[in-house]
Design a protein around this motif. Sequence first.
Motif, short mmCIF file in Angstrom:
data_model
loop_
_atom_site.label_atom_id
_atom_site.label_comp_id
_atom_site.label_asym_id
_atom_site.label_seq_id
_atom_site.Cartn_x
_atom_site.Cartn_y
_atom_site.Cartn_z
N ALA A 43 12.35 -3.71 -3.38
CA ALA A 43 12.63 -3.96 -2.01
C ALA A 43 11.47 -4.70 -1.29
N ALA A 44 10.19 -4.39 -1.82
CA ALA A 44 9.00 -5.13 -1.28
C ALA A 44 9.26 -6.57 -1.68
N SER A 50 11.66 -13.23 0.96
CA SER A 50 12.53 -13.75 2.36
C SER A 50 11.52 -14.45 3.26
N ARG A 51 10.18 -13.85 3.29
CA ARG A 51 9.42 -14.44 4.19
C ARG A 51 8.44 -15.55 3.78
N ASN A 52 8.73 -15.94 2.25
CA ASN A 52 7.86 -17.02 1.49
C ASN A 52 6.80 -16.66 1.49
N PHE A 53 6.34 -15.22 1.04
CA PHE A 53 5.03 -14.74 0.78
C PHE A 53 4.97 -14.60 -0.67
N THR A 54 3.58 -14.64 -1.28
CA THR A 54 3.41 -14.17 -2.59
C THR A 54 2.42 -13.17 -2.38
N MET A 55 2.98 -11.84 -3.15
CA MET A 55 2.13 -10.65 -2.83
C MET A 55 2.03 -9.83 -4.28
N GLU A 144 -1.23 -7.53 8.65
CA GLU A 144 -0.13 -7.25 9.49
C GLU A 144 1.17 -7.33 8.57
N GLN A 145 0.85 -8.67 7.82
CA GLN A 145 2.25 -8.82 7.03
C GLN A 145 2.28 -8.04 5.74
N ASP A 146 1.16 -7.54 5.11
CA ASP A 146 1.05 -6.74 4.22
C ASP A 146 1.92 -5.39 4.71
N GLY A 147 1.52 -4.77 5.82
CA GLY A 147 2.01 -3.74 6.37
C GLY A 147 3.48 -3.70 6.62
N GLU A 148 3.89 -5.01 7.14
CA GLU A 148 5.35 -5.01 7.48
C GLU A 148 6.29 -5.04 5.95
#
Length: 158
Positions: A43-44, A50-55, A144-148
């Motif tokens: 899910a993460a 969906s937000r084009n982040f690499t995490m 903030e993005q990490d938390g979201e």
Amino acid sequence: MMRWMFLGAVTAIALTTAAGAQQSPLPYGSPVTLAQAKAIVAAAEKSAQSRNFTMAFAIVEPSGELVLFHKMDGTQYGSDLVAREKARTAARFKRSTKAFFDSIAGGRNAVLSLPGVVAIEGGTPIVINGQIVGAIGVSGGSSEQDGEVAAAALIGLE
């Protein structure tokens, strides 16, 4: 000895305040299972994609020990350790890492002296049936993005 008791009381007050108006911390439950951890990470990752982040994502049990670690292709190397430490902080202190960030932002700098605390948003306890079964740590975006992304991963767990 008296100094340590005082520091312990100050720490307890700071942590209570950091958690907001929280009554008492939730109890620990049985550790998150590997199957649950995989579902949370999926899910993460879906939220991040969906937000084009690499995490990077870390799932720990209540003791803070690693259950699952997953890093998306192209994620900065520094996010590996940060995700694990955010998760560990959230699990061991029974609160989000944002609570520590908010405490410091509110002028309670004594929080910085607590061992093992990462005061950057992105670490969140995993609560199932009213018990903390572990925590997720996310790193790779802004705090903030990490938390979201961490919050999105935990939607619908109960």
